[in-house]
Design an enzyme around this catalytic site. Structure first.
Site, PDB file in Angstrom:
ATOM      1  N   THR A  70       7.826  -2.851   2.099  1.00  0.00           N
ATOM      2  CA  THR A  70       6.148  -2.507   2.331  1.00  0.00           C
ATOM      3  C   THR A  70       5.578  -3.267   3.005  1.00  0.00           C
ATOM      4  OG1 THR A  70       4.144  -2.585   1.005  1.00  0.00           O
ATOM      5  CG2 THR A  70       5.571  -4.039   0.233  1.00  0.00           C
ATOM      6  N   SER A  71       4.532  -2.512   3.792  1.00  0.00           N
ATOM      7  CA  SER A  71       3.918  -3.289   4.998  1.00  0.00           C
ATOM      8  C   SER A  71       2.560  -4.057   4.297  1.00  0.00           C
ATOM      9  CB  SER A  71       2.852  -2.147   5.806  1.00  0.00           C
ATOM     10  OG  SER A  71       2.369  -1.427   4.938  1.00  0.00           O
ATOM     11  N   ARG A  77       6.774  18.810   0.096  1.00  0.00           N
ATOM     12  CA  ARG A  77       6.946  17.383  -0.078  1.00  0.00           C
ATOM     13  C   ARG A  77       8.127  17.271  -1.391  1.00  0.00           C
ATOM     14  NH1 ARG A  77       2.397  13.242  -0.351  1.00  0.00           N
ATOM     15  NH2 ARG A  77       4.326  11.687  -0.355  1.00  0.00           N
ATOM     16  N   GLN A  86       5.346   1.501  -5.144  1.00  0.00           N
ATOM     17  CA  GLN A  86       4.191   2.453  -4.434  1.00  0.00           C
ATOM     18  C   GLN A  86       4.519   3.762  -4.286  1.00  0.00           C
ATOM     19  OE1 GLN A  86       1.931  -0.256  -1.731  1.00  0.00           O
ATOM     20  NE2 GLN A  86       3.964  -1.102  -1.805  1.00  0.00           N
ATOM     21  N   ALA A 106      16.977  -2.409   3.845  1.00  0.00           N
ATOM     22  CA  ALA A 106      16.991  -2.674   2.406  1.00  0.00           C
ATOM     23  C   ALA A 106      18.410  -2.233   2.049  1.00  0.00           C
ATOM     24  CB  ALA A 106      15.886  -1.773   1.866  1.00  0.00           C
ATOM     25  N   HIS A 161       1.482   4.498  -7.936  1.00  0.00           N
ATOM     26  CA  HIS A 161       0.808   5.597  -7.133  1.00  0.00           C
ATOM     27  C   HIS A 161       1.057   7.015  -7.935  1.00  0.00           C
ATOM     28  CE1 HIS A 161       0.221   3.059  -3.548  1.00  0.00           C
ATOM     29  NE2 HIS A 161      -0.809   2.462  -4.492  1.00  0.00           N
TER      30      HIS A 161
HETATM   31  P1  NAD Z   1       4.171   1.597   4.865  1.00  0.00           P
HETATM   32  O1  NAD Z   1       4.591   2.951   5.680  1.00  0.00           O
HETATM   33  O2  NAD Z   1       2.855   1.172   5.134  1.00  0.00           O
HETATM   34  O3  NAD Z   1       5.211   0.381   5.197  1.00  0.00           O
HETATM   35  C1  NAD Z   1       6.788   0.656   5.142  1.00  0.00           C
HETATM   36  C2  NAD Z   1       7.194  -0.773   5.440  1.00  0.00           C
HETATM   37  O4  NAD Z   1       8.770  -0.434   5.495  1.00  0.00           O
HETATM   38  C3  NAD Z   1       7.155  -1.298   6.684  1.00  0.00           C
HETATM   39  O5  NAD Z   1       6.722  -2.638   6.646  1.00  0.00           O
HETATM   40  C4  NAD Z   1       8.328  -1.263   7.445  1.00  0.00           C
HETATM   41  O6  NAD Z   1       8.831  -2.340   8.265  1.00  0.00           O
HETATM   42  C5  NAD Z   1       9.359  -1.123   6.150  1.00  0.00           C
HETATM   43  N1  NAD Z   1      10.759  -0.587   6.662  1.00  0.00           N
HETATM   44  C6  NAD Z   1      10.931   0.334   7.311  1.00  0.00           C
HETATM   45  N2  NAD Z   1      12.179   0.816   7.108  1.00  0.00           N
HETATM   46  C7  NAD Z   1      12.768  -0.030   6.391  1.00  0.00           C
HETATM   47  C8  NAD Z   1      14.046  -0.176   5.708  1.00  0.00           C
HETATM   48  N3  NAD Z   1      15.326   0.568   6.223  1.00  0.00           N
HETATM   49  N4  NAD Z   1      14.405  -1.272   5.025  1.00  0.00           N
HETATM   50  C9  NAD Z   1      13.313  -2.252   4.605  1.00  0.00           C
HETATM   51  N5  NAD Z   1      12.095  -1.990   5.088  1.00  0.00           N
HETATM   52  C10 NAD Z   1      11.929  -1.027   5.854  1.00  0.00           C
HETATM   53  O7  NAD Z   1       4.676   1.988   3.423  1.00  0.00           O
HETATM   54  P2  NAD Z   1       3.859   1.090   1.941  1.00  0.00           P
HETATM   55  O8  NAD Z   1       3.755  -0.200   2.026  1.00  0.00           O
HETATM   56  O9  NAD Z   1       4.705   1.753   0.942  1.00  0.00           O
HETATM   57  O10 NAD Z   1       2.291   2.022   1.989  1.00  0.00           O
HETATM   58  C11 NAD Z   1       1.978   3.054   2.278  1.00  0.00           C
HETATM   59  C12 NAD Z   1       1.488   4.146   1.303  1.00  0.00           C
HETATM   60  O11 NAD Z   1       2.018   5.526   1.603  1.00  0.00           O
HETATM   61  C13 NAD Z   1       1.815   3.839  -0.130  1.00  0.00           C
HETATM   62  O12 NAD Z   1       0.836   3.794  -0.891  1.00  0.00           O
HETATM   63  C14 NAD Z   1       2.538   4.766  -0.689  1.00  0.00           C
HETATM   64  O13 NAD Z   1       2.361   5.157  -1.807  1.00  0.00           O
HETATM   65  C15 NAD Z   1       2.677   5.984   0.426  1.00  0.00           C
HETATM   66  N6  NAD Z   1       4.036   6.736   0.720  1.00  0.00           N
HETATM   67  C16 NAD Z   1       4.886   6.829  -0.228  1.00  0.00           C
HETATM   68  C17 NAD Z   1       6.188   7.293   0.056  1.00  0.00           C
HETATM   69  C18 NAD Z   1       7.022   7.675  -0.522  1.00  0.00           C
HETATM   70  O14 NAD Z   1       7.226   7.905  -1.873  1.00  0.00           O
HETATM   71  N7  NAD Z   1       8.577   7.475  -0.347  1.00  0.00           N
HETATM   72  C19 NAD Z   1       6.441   7.606   1.339  1.00  0.00           C
HETATM   73  C20 NAD Z   1       5.384   7.441   2.381  1.00  0.00           C
HETATM   74  C21 NAD Z   1       4.097   6.858   1.930  1.00  0.00           C
END
Ligand code: NAD
Ligand code: ZN
Length: 252
Positions: free
Chosen positions: A194-195, A73, A104, A237, A122
């Site tokens: 964020t979801s 990762r 997050q 975004a 996180h």
């Molecule tokens: P999530 O996967 O639950 O939700 C992602 C959200 O982003 C969704 O609502 C989706 O509709 C939206 N989305 C997708 N593409 C988008 C875009 N281009 N522009 C705007 N919105 C967009 O993620 P979450 O709410 O962060 O929660 C999941 C958990 O997984 C968190 O706790 C996080 O720590 C972890 N996580 C982190 C990463 C990272 O560091 N990048 C990656 C995956 C998961």
């Protein structure tokens, strides 16, 4: 003619006048950097579910497996670049006197984009430390893994773990408190990508609204909290945020 924008003039006006702004981001802001989810296609890692690797019991049972997953990762994140959405948030920070970016995500892309006041709920994938004595690990300490042995602390021999919050673990108390304070004093609060289903992060936008903030969501689709915000700006975004930052810059 103005290009079509998915946000209201009221949002731009409020951001332009705001003294204090807080933002919550989730995995969606990093989607356009190619870090969409945990479930990226990753060869052998497709056989594992994140829940089975990202917890302390799995780690103690098989530290080299979990360390190797995180090495994978880290490599993905190192190859990725911050996108226009991350950069726009870094710019907004320079336009607003009191700006807090609560994330997050563990991918470090906000910092790499230039954001300064970042609250990591996180943790951060790019840092590791000893599970026993907490000593921060250096890059070289993690290379032990290449020999097939778990990477260990040079001081006490404890296993090295990433500084991320695993399933079943508490969020860092200080980060959560800082996030709550920022939400309470915010004039405007943005919930981005964020979801809003993972607690306690998901309750932060609601806290901000209860304390009088104007709350806007930016997402490709309405999230779980879309019914409880003042407006929803639909779109990626990486497209919405640069337009929003430009509109605020023009007004400030
Ligand atoms: P999530 O996967 O639950 O939700 C992602 C959200 O982003 C969704 O609502 C989706 O509709 C939206 N989305 C997708 N593409 C988008 C875009 N281009 N522009 C705007 N919105 C967009 O993620 P979450 O709410 O962060 O929660 C999941 C958990 O997984 C968190 O706790 C996080 O720590 C972890 N996580 C982190 C990463 C990272 O560091 N990048 C990656 C995956 C998961
Ligand atoms: Zn140690």
């Amino acid at each position: 003619m103005m290009p079509h924008v998915p946000f209201t003039d009221a949002l731009v006006e409020r951001l332009a006048r705001a003294r204090s702004v807080a933002v919550l981001t989730g995995a969606g802001i990093s989607a356009e950097s190619g870090i969409a989810t945990f479930r990226d296609p990753g060869g052998i890692w497709e056989r594992f579910r994140p829940e089975e690797l990202a917890n302390v019991r799995a780690f103690l049972r098989n530290p080299e497996l979990v360390q190797a997953w995180y090495a994978h990762r880290r490599a993905l994140v190192a190859e990725a670049e911050p996108n226009a959405g991350h950069l726009a948030l870094a710019e907004l920070e320079t336009l607003i006197p009191d700006f807090t970016l609560i994330t997050q995500n563990v991918d470090d892309l906000h910092r790499r984009a230039g954001s300064r006041n970042v609250v990591e709920l996180h943790g951060n994938l790019t840092r590791s430390s000893c599970i026993d004595c907490r000593r921060p690990a250096a890059e070289a300490d993690l290379r032990m893994l290449a020999s097939g042995e778990p990477a260990r602390c040079p001081d006490c021999g404890g296993y090295l773990r990433p500084d991320v919050v695993w399933f079943g673990e508490m969020l860092p108390v200080e980060a959560l408190e800082t996030a709550h304070e920022a939400a309470r004093r915010a004039d405007v609060f943005l919930s981005i990508g964020t979801s809003a289903v993972v607690y306690p992060a998901a309750e932060i936008p609601r806290l901000a609204r209860e304390q009088g903030a104007y709350v806007a969501e930016v997402n490709v689709a309405p999230s779980a909290i879309a019914g409880d915000v003042d407006e929803v700006a639909l779109g990626p975004a990486g497209t919405v945020l640069p337009r929003l930052a430009a509109a605020v810059r023009a007004r400030r």
